[in-house]
Design a protein around this motif. Structure first.
Motif, PDB file in Angstrom:
ATOM      1  N   UNK A  82     -39.363 -29.205  -2.483  1.00 29.34           N
ATOM      2  CA  UNK A  82     -39.234 -29.526  -1.063  1.00 29.34           C
ATOM      3  C   UNK A  82     -40.557 -29.369  -0.330  1.00 29.34           C
ATOM      4  N   UNK A  83     -40.546 -29.846   0.918  1.00 29.23           N
ATOM      5  CA  UNK A  83     -41.710 -29.759   1.798  1.00 29.23           C
ATOM      6  C   UNK A  83     -41.353 -28.911   3.011  1.00 29.23           C
ATOM      7  N   UNK A  84     -42.376 -28.407   3.692  1.00 31.99           N
ATOM      8  CA  UNK A  84     -42.143 -27.599   4.880  1.00 31.99           C
ATOM      9  C   UNK A  84     -41.476 -28.424   5.971  1.00 31.99           C
ATOM     10  N   UNK A  85     -40.531 -27.806   6.657  1.00 33.82           N
ATOM     11  CA  UNK A  85     -39.863 -28.441   7.788  1.00 33.82           C
ATOM     12  C   UNK A  85     -39.986 -27.509   8.986  1.00 33.82           C
ATOM     13  N   UNK A  86     -39.068 -27.613   9.926  1.00 36.67           N
ATOM     14  CA  UNK A  86     -39.140 -26.787  11.124  1.00 36.67           C
ATOM     15  C   UNK A  86     -38.416 -25.460  10.929  1.00 36.67           C
ATOM     16  N   UNK A  87     -38.788 -24.491  11.762  1.00 35.10           N
ATOM     17  CA  UNK A  87     -38.075 -23.206  11.842  1.00 35.10           C
ATOM     18  C   UNK A  87     -38.033 -22.460  10.511  1.00 35.10           C
TER      19      UNK A  87
END
Length: 226
Positions: free
Chosen positions: A44-49
Motif C-alpha cells: 500500500x501507499x500512504x493515505x490520510x490520517x
C-alpha cells in the motif's frame, strides 16, 4: 464476555494465532486473511490520517499468486537476473529452493477465465469485521476496487510479528514480490503470469501446476554458466 479479547487486533490474533503451531487448527480462512493483510499493508501507499491505501483487487490477487507459488516467483527473479545481472535476485531464487519452499509453502490457486483465482471475500470480510481494512466506495466510471488499510491494521501486524516472529516470513515475502511488482496494475502483473505456459494452458477449474522442475533446471544451468 469473560475471556473475550476487547480489541479487534486481539480478537483476530486469538482466533487465528493461538494455535499457530498447528495450521490446521487455525483454519484456511484465517490463514488467507493474514496473508492478504500482509499484502495490503506492504503493497500500500500512504493515505490520510495515518492510514494507507492499496490500489486494485486484481493487483492484490496477482501479488497473492507470487506469494503462494514460490517456484513462479523464483522464475520471475531469474528473469530479472538474466535481464539485469542482479545477483540479489539470483540469490533469492536459490534460497527459495534451498528452503524447499515449493514443497512447503505453495498454496494452490485455481485457473479461471481471467487467470489465477481466489475468492477473497471471506478473508476480506474477516479483516473488515475487525476494523483492519475497509473497501473504498467506487465513484462513477471507476471499476478498480481499492482498500484502506487502517492504523489498527498496522498496529496489529507489528504486534503479531513481535509475538510470533515466524510470521515475518509474510512481510519478507511480500517485500520481495514488491521488488518485482512495484505499483504496476493487476492487469500488467497478470500479463507476465500468462507468459508461463503451465499457467496459461491450465484447464479452467483446475489447480495451476507447479513449475518447480523447470525452474530448478534453469537455476542449475545459470549456476554452471557462472
Amino acid at each position: 464476555m469473560p475471556g473475550q479479547p476487547d480489541h479487534p487486533a486481539s480478537a483476530i490474533s486469538g482466533a487465528a494465532f493461538s494455535a499457530d503451531r498447528n495450521i490446521q487448527q487455525i483454519g484456511f480462512h484465517h490463514r488467507d486473511a493474514i496473508r492478504l493483510l500482509f499484502i495490503l499493508v506492504v503493497g500500500s501507499e500512504e493515505a490520510e490520517d495515518g492510514e494507507r491505501i492499496f490500489r486494485g483487487e486484481k493487483r492484490a490477487m496477482a501479488m497473492d499468486f507470487l506469494v503462494r507459488y514460490p517456484d513462479y516467483l523464483a522464475d520471475e527473479l531469474l528473469n530479472r537476473y538474466e535481464r539485469e545481472k542482479d545477483l540479489a535476485s539470483l540469490q533469492a531464487a536459490r534460497q527459495i529452493f534451498e528452503r524447499d519452499e515449493p514443497d512447503v509453502r505453495t498454496v494452490a490457486m485455481v485457473r479461471w477465465r481471467r487467470g489465477a483465482f481466489q475468492n477473497i471475500e471471506m478473508p476480506l470480510s474477516i479483516l473488515t469485521a475487525h476494523g483492519l481494512v475497509r473497501a473504498l466506495k467506487q465513484t462513477v466510471g471507476h471499476k478498480r476496487h481499492d482498500f484502506i488499510v487502517t492504523q489498527a491494521a498496522l498496529a496489529f501486524v507489528a504486534k503479531i510479528e513481535r509475538e510470533q516472529p515466524s510470521l515475518t516470513w509474510y512481510r519478507d515475502r511480500v517485500q520481495l514480490v514488491m521488488t518485482l511488482a512495484g505499483f504496476r496494475s493487476g492487469s500488467s502483473l497478470k500479463d507476465d503470469q500468462y507468459l508461463h505456459p503451465e499457467y496459461r494452458d491450465a484447464p479452467h477449474g483446475t489447480e495451476i501446476p507447479s513449475i518447480k522442475g523447470r525452474v530448478l533446471t534453469r537455476l542449475d544451468s545459470l549456476r554452471r554458466r557462472g
